[in-house]
Design an enzyme around this catalytic site. Sequence first.
Site, short mmCIF file in Angstrom:
data_model
loop_
_atom_site.label_atom_id
_atom_site.label_comp_id
_atom_site.label_asym_id
_atom_site.label_seq_id
_atom_site.Cartn_x
_atom_site.Cartn_y
_atom_site.Cartn_z
N ASN A 13 0.72 -1.31 0.08
CA ASN A 13 0.07 -0.15 0.02
C ASN A 13 0.69 1.49 0.05
OD1 ASN A 13 -1.73 -2.03 1.89
ND2 ASN A 13 -2.93 -1.14 0.41
N LYS A 55 0.99 -12.74 -2.93
CA LYS A 55 1.87 -11.80 -3.77
C LYS A 55 3.32 -11.46 -3.18
CE LYS A 55 2.14 -6.68 -4.57
NZ LYS A 55 1.54 -5.45 -4.49
N HIS A 96 -0.94 -3.32 -11.45
CA HIS A 96 -0.43 -3.29 -12.86
C HIS A 96 -0.47 -4.46 -13.66
CE1 HIS A 96 0.74 0.59 -11.54
NE2 HIS A 96 1.50 0.23 -10.70
#
Length: 291
Positions: free
Chosen positions: A87, A175, A195
């Site tokens: 974040n 991730k 992305h």
Amino acid sequence: MTRKPKRKPPLPPTPSPEPYPDHPFPSPAQCLAVRDALLAFHGFPDEFAPFRRLRLGLGGSPEDADDPPLPPPTVLDGLVTTLLSQNTTEVISRRAFDSLKAAFPTWDQVVDEEGKRLEDAIRCGGLAATKAARIRAMLRGVRERRGKICLEYLRDLSVDEVKTELSQFKGIGPKTVACVLMFYLQKDDFPVDTHVLRITKSIGWVPATASREKAYLHLNSKIPDDLKFDLNCLFVTHGKLCQSCAKKRPENHGLEFCVPPSKLWLHRRKDETIAKRVDWTASRLSCMVSG
């Protein structure tokens, strides 16, 4: 009369790790075409170059650097850096990591400290309380299991074994594990960030309804291992530029907005095609790279 033993019901089939077995994209040829096109346009991104050199066994510093080569980051440093990057941006997370290391020369000090110095040290990275709790819990868990705070043993494990080891800690999801595998262990894996998810949906490599977790499983099963690292770094770089493309402001970075149906065009100049046209069923790309 002897009773016949009851037949055991058949075991349910083991669920496939591939969430979209009927989705044929991307093919190896498509992966290669897109990698080559993005590489021709962007070059290899500087921010990922040290990790690429490590994968090639060249060390973390350029050969023509005046200073002695930097040692590769430890696995634990990489994991904490990745946790801090959640974040926020890479620049800010790096600042938070440097602040943490300045405040705590050893990881044992992080575990043993009971106040809020850890939170204060990483506050510039955002979500300080949550990240501090996860980092401290992870470090404590490693020390309890291994007797010391070190993750270098992960280098000798397989990809699946590393996933099992790291996934037991709260706050370390697919991730984060994938980033540690690809960047800090030089393993073949393909993390999926915002992305990567946006671009791969746009060009039809994953279904439009795919979650990040399912996209991760699908793309890792389809993209050839030798293309995963380059493609991932280039998608992330391209995705950052595409923020302007999404606003139809190509003048900001030289990308030309375009939505060709069922086709991917990536070329550098109008008279020089870098990648041949690749047809997908129901695929599209929201920008055409040109210069």
